[in-house]
Structures are given as C-alpha cells and as structure tokens.
Design a protein around this motif. Structure first.
Motif, short mmCIF file in Angstrom:
data_model
loop_
_atom_site.label_atom_id
_atom_site.label_comp_id
_atom_site.label_asym_id
_atom_site.label_seq_id
_atom_site.Cartn_x
_atom_site.Cartn_y
_atom_site.Cartn_z
N LEU A 170 0.85 -1.19 0.00
CA LEU A 170 0.00 0.00 0.00
C LEU A 170 0.89 1.24 0.00
CD1 LEU A 170 -2.62 -1.04 2.71
CD2 LEU A 170 -2.81 -1.28 0.23
N CYS A 171 0.39 2.28 -0.57
CA CYS A 171 1.12 3.55 -0.59
C CYS A 171 1.34 4.02 0.84
CB CYS A 171 0.32 4.58 -1.38
SG CYS A 171 1.04 6.24 -1.29
N PRO A 172 2.58 4.31 1.24
CA PRO A 172 2.85 4.73 2.62
C PRO A 172 2.30 6.10 2.97
CG PRO A 172 4.87 4.64 1.34
CD PRO A 172 3.79 4.17 0.43
N ALA A 173 1.81 6.84 1.97
CA ALA A 173 1.27 8.18 2.25
C ALA A 173 -0.24 8.22 2.28
CB ALA A 173 1.80 9.18 1.22
N CYS A 174 -0.91 7.23 1.60
CA CYS A 174 -2.38 7.32 1.53
C CYS A 174 -3.08 5.98 1.63
CB CYS A 174 -2.81 8.04 0.25
SG CYS A 174 -2.63 7.01 -1.22
N ASP A 175 -2.32 4.87 1.65
CA ASP A 175 -2.87 3.51 1.79
C ASP A 175 -3.57 2.98 0.55
OD1 ASP A 175 -1.87 3.27 4.35
OD2 ASP A 175 -3.69 4.00 5.30
N LEU A 205 5.39 5.03 -3.52
CA LEU A 205 4.24 5.93 -3.50
C LEU A 205 3.34 5.62 -4.69
CD1 LEU A 205 6.11 9.27 -2.73
CD2 LEU A 205 4.58 8.06 -1.17
N CYS A 206 2.03 5.83 -4.52
CA CYS A 206 1.11 5.68 -5.65
C CYS A 206 1.32 6.86 -6.60
CB CYS A 206 -0.34 5.63 -5.14
SG CYS A 206 -0.95 7.21 -4.51
N ALA A 207 0.72 6.75 -7.78
CA ALA A 207 0.94 7.79 -8.80
C ALA A 207 0.47 9.16 -8.31
CB ALA A 207 0.22 7.40 -10.09
N LEU A 208 -0.66 9.16 -7.60
CA LEU A 208 -1.19 10.45 -7.13
C LEU A 208 -0.25 11.10 -6.12
CD1 LEU A 208 -3.64 12.31 -7.42
CD2 LEU A 208 -4.66 11.14 -5.44
N CYS A 209 0.26 10.29 -5.18
CA CYS A 209 1.16 10.85 -4.17
C CYS A 209 2.51 11.23 -4.78
CB CYS A 209 1.35 9.87 -3.02
SG CYS A 209 -0.13 9.72 -1.99
N LEU A 210 2.95 10.48 -5.79
CA LEU A 210 4.18 10.88 -6.49
C LEU A 210 4.01 12.25 -7.10
CD1 LEU A 210 5.64 7.85 -8.49
CD2 LEU A 210 6.80 9.26 -6.79
ZN ZN Z 1 -0.65 7.48 -2.27
#
Ligand code: ZN
Length: 225
Positions: A31-36, A45-50
């Motif tokens: 899971l993305c460490p910033a938003c799960d 990171l997921c694309a959005l958080c990147l």
């Molecule tokens: Zn994310």
C-alpha cells in the motif's frame, strides 16, 4: 495516572501498533505509505502521491540541503512517521532523500541522525531520522550525539523561541565515532534550521573533517510565529 506510567502505556501502544502494521505488511498487498492506496511494491508511492511531491532548491539553503517541500505528500509521510507509528513512511522518506543524494553519498564516511530524547523515543518506538539515515547508503549510521534535554515541540514556536528551545539540547556522547571523518547529519524536516544548527555545533567538538546537513523536507515557518 502518573506521567511516567502514561508515557509507558503510550509507548507500548505505539510499539503494538507498529508490530501489527509490520505483520500486516508481510501478508497484505503493498500500500502507498502516504495514503494507503494499492501500489506496485512496498515503500513505493502511488501515482497520485508521487505527483504530490514538490522539489525545492537543488542546492543547500542556509547550510541545509532539503530537496522536498514540506507540502502535499510529504506532510502525510511526516505525520505518519511521527504520530502514526509508520516506520514504513519514514523508510519511504529515506528512499526519496537517497534518490536526491545519489551523486554525493560517496563523499561521506558516516551518517549521524538527529537523536530524539529517550522518552520521546520510547513513546514513538523509533527515531524517524535514524530510519531515514539507514536508507541513504551514505556510510554506517553512528550515534555520536545524545539528546538529554527534553525540548518543546518546535512546530508551535517562533523563530527566536526555536533557537532557545534547542540550544544545548545535544551532547557529544561518542566523539571517536566522527573524529576526523566526513559526517552527514540527517533530520526529517528543517524549518528555521535551529535543530540542525544545535546538533551541528555539538558535533564540531569532536573535530570531524566536515559536517554536511540534510533533511528530507523544508517547511516554511507560518506567519505569526
Ligand atoms: Zn498514495
């Protein structure tokens, strides 16, 4: 409840939350460490958080190199690393910093994380700056400094109060670990630079060859503080 008991319970709760999270990470999809949100691999990171990462100056400002703005995705990572027992978030911050330092990591002999006071370390379960330092591939992580003085959280203090708050906060506990060496001093977020300056000053007593300061993110001091 007595303050000390409260701290112990708080520390145990944090430790348990971290253990549960680490066990879940072993068996759950990454899971993305910033938003799960789901991601391809752990610590990615997921694309959005990147897209929510904002780069800052590629050169040091007031003696501190901090390649990301403390905004967007970095706010989430820092909050999770500090207050949600997410060592994963701290590891991800370390990887982000490592990517920015890859051309200069060979210039250092040892890495010194800015230490936490023992009580805060027990409450959090880990030092996020130590976790970040471990990810950098810039040399062995050594604990040359200690932080015996319990300081106030810097976030709500003015520029002047921040400097007073951390003055003499650090002591040199293992000078032989840095004497004559090229030191990379690491923190998570820099705002006024007061914490890194105080740690830097304490390190100089060991006569290192050089000390360079880095943080993952640079925050802007809010107006009125
Ligand atoms: Zn994310």
């Amino acid at each position: 409840m007595l303050p000390r008991s409260h701290a112990l319970v708080s520390g145990l709760r944090t430790h348990c939350a971290r253990v549960v999270r680490e066990v879940l990470e072993l068996y759950a999809p990454p899971l993305c460490p910033a938003c799960d949100e789901p991601t391809a691999v752990h610590r990615a990171l997921c694309a959005l958080c990147l897209s929510g990462l904002e780069r800052t100056s590629p050169t040091a400002v007031q003696g501190v190199l901090a390649p990301y703005a403390h905004d967007g995705t970095l706010v989430s990572l820092v909050h999770r690393a500090k207050f949600a027992a997410s060592e994963l978030a701290a590891q991800t911050m370390g990887l982000l910093l490592r990517d920015c330092l890859s051309e200069i990591t060979a210039q250092f002999d040892v890495v010194v994380p800015v230490p936490l006071h023992d009580q805060r370390l027990r409450e959090r379960g880990y030092n996020q700056s130590h976790v970040i330092a471990q990810m950098l591939d810039a040399g062995p992580v050594v604990h040359a400094l200690a932080r015996p003085k319990r300081t106030l959280a810097q976030a709500r203090l003015t520029r002047e109060d921040r400097a007073d708050n951390v003055r003499d906060a650090f002591v040199l506990q293992n000078p032989r670990l840095v004497r004559g060496l090229r030191v990379l001093l690491v923190d998570d977020v820099v705002t006024t630079g007061a914490t890194l300056t105080a740690a830097h000053t304490a390190l100089l007593a060991a006569q290192p060859s050089s000390v360079h300061c880095v943080a993952v993110a640079r925050a802007i001091l809010r107006s009125g503080l």
